[in-house]
Design a protein around this motif. Structure first.
Motif, PDB file in Angstrom:
ATOM      1  N   MET A  51      33.654  -6.340  65.592  1.00 36.33           N
ATOM      2  CA  MET A  51      33.504  -7.746  65.246  1.00 36.33           C
ATOM      3  C   MET A  51      34.846  -8.283  64.752  1.00 36.33           C
ATOM      4  SD  MET A  51      31.099  -9.988  65.440  1.00 36.33           S
ATOM      5  CE  MET A  51      29.500  -9.206  65.254  1.00 36.33           C
ATOM      6  N   GLU A 120      27.624  -3.667  66.773  1.00 36.41           N
ATOM      7  CA  GLU A 120      26.196  -3.419  66.617  1.00 36.41           C
ATOM      8  C   GLU A 120      25.805  -3.355  65.147  1.00 36.41           C
ATOM      9  OE1 GLU A 120      25.211   0.067  68.786  1.00 36.41           O
ATOM     10  OE2 GLU A 120      25.593  -0.821  70.754  1.00 36.41           O
ATOM     11  N   ARG A 123      26.165  -6.916  63.185  1.00 29.74           N
ATOM     12  CA  ARG A 123      25.054  -7.856  63.360  1.00 29.74           C
ATOM     13  C   ARG A 123      23.902  -7.581  62.408  1.00 29.74           C
ATOM     14  NH1 ARG A 123      26.962  -7.804  68.883  1.00 29.74           N
ATOM     15  NH2 ARG A 123      25.834  -5.874  69.362  1.00 29.74           N
ATOM     16  N   ARG A 124      23.914  -6.432  61.778  1.00 26.89           N
ATOM     17  CA  ARG A 124      22.857  -6.071  60.821  1.00 26.89           C
ATOM     18  C   ARG A 124      23.289  -6.304  59.371  1.00 26.89           C
ATOM     19  NH1 ARG A 124      21.624  -0.052  62.052  1.00 26.89           N
ATOM     20  NH2 ARG A 124      20.239  -0.367  60.274  1.00 26.89           N
ATOM     21  N   GLN A 130      28.144 -11.900  55.652  1.00 23.43           N
ATOM     22  CA  GLN A 130      28.628 -12.241  56.983  1.00 23.43           C
ATOM     23  C   GLN A 130      29.950 -13.018  56.934  1.00 23.43           C
ATOM     24  OE1 GLN A 130      27.286 -11.687  60.117  1.00 23.43           O
ATOM     25  NE2 GLN A 130      25.601 -10.414  59.365  1.00 23.43           N
TER      26      GLN A 130
END
Length: 232
Positions: A51, A120, A123-124, A130
């Protein structure tokens, strides 16, 4: 998610330092390429979606440190059995991270910033953390300088990803918030110096350093399935 762009001086420093290191370390990069291929076969370079700034994904490059057929959690503990013998040596001195200088040169990453998280897993992340994905991830930073101790915390955890998300992410967010609130060119230079000392200290670290790092190059898929090189 709106990105927080780098200042022009920081981007200029990224380019100058990344180019200089790639030139100076080119013999070492070649040696490590041969070492990995000789001791554990192909692929030599591992890639993974991370990310990036503004929550945009990018491909991160590393020397492969795990068995080609390795599967398991998306995090790497300090005693992860998937790591090869050569991989443990590379991880101890963070030599597996050297290909990320190309990421810095391309603008995917910066020299100092939050650790780039696997997409992956990112995103959690809990919503309140965030915000870290607004910023460009860094080759080094406060979280990276705690990589050995953070990896050791995952040893023996029945669900390392859940522990990471619920316990370690808040700690890392606090460190990143302090860094980003005061980051300047002086801060960047200071962290580069601290990183050099951190890497050199691995030579006399009797614990053997960390064989892995939270957010390392393990995924539920095999490493070679996401590598730069075509499996022969």
């Amino acid at each position: 998610m709106a990105p927080v762009p780098l200042t022009v001086p920081r981007r200029a420093l990224d380019i100058v330092v990344a180019l200089a290191l790639l030139v100076l370390l080119s013999p070492l990069l070649l040696f490590l390429t041969v070492l990995v291929r000789t001791t554990s076969g192909r692929p030599t370079v591992f890639r993974q979606q991370r990310m990036g700034e503004g929550a945009r994904e990018f491909t991160l490059y590393k020397f492969r440190t795990m068995r080609p057929d390795a599967t398991g959690p998306g995090l790497t503990s300090g005693s992860d059995p998937r790591v090869t013998g050569t991989g443990r040596l590379l991880r101890r001195f963070a030599l597996d991270e050297l290909p990320q200088l190309f990421n810095v040169l391309r603008g995917d990453m910066t020299l100092v910033g939050p650790r780039p998280e696997p997409a992956e897993l990112a995103r959690r992340f809990p919503p309140e953390y965030q915000w870290m994905f607004r910023h460009r991830p860094g080759l080094t930073g406060p979280c990276q300088l705690h990589s050995r101790s953070h990896a050791a915390l995952l040893n023996g955890m029945p669900d390392p990803e859940e522990y990471y998300l619920s316990v370690m992410v808040p700690r890392r967010a606090a460190m990143n918030a302090e860094l980003l609130a005061h980051i300047t060119l002086t801060t960047v230079v200071r962290y580069l110096a601290r990183t050099l000392w951190y890497l050199l200290s691995a030579a006399w670290d009797r614990s053997g350093g960390s064989s892995g790092r939270p957010g390392g190059d393990a995924t539920r898929r095999t490493e070679e399935g996401r590598s730069l090189c075509v499996r022969s």
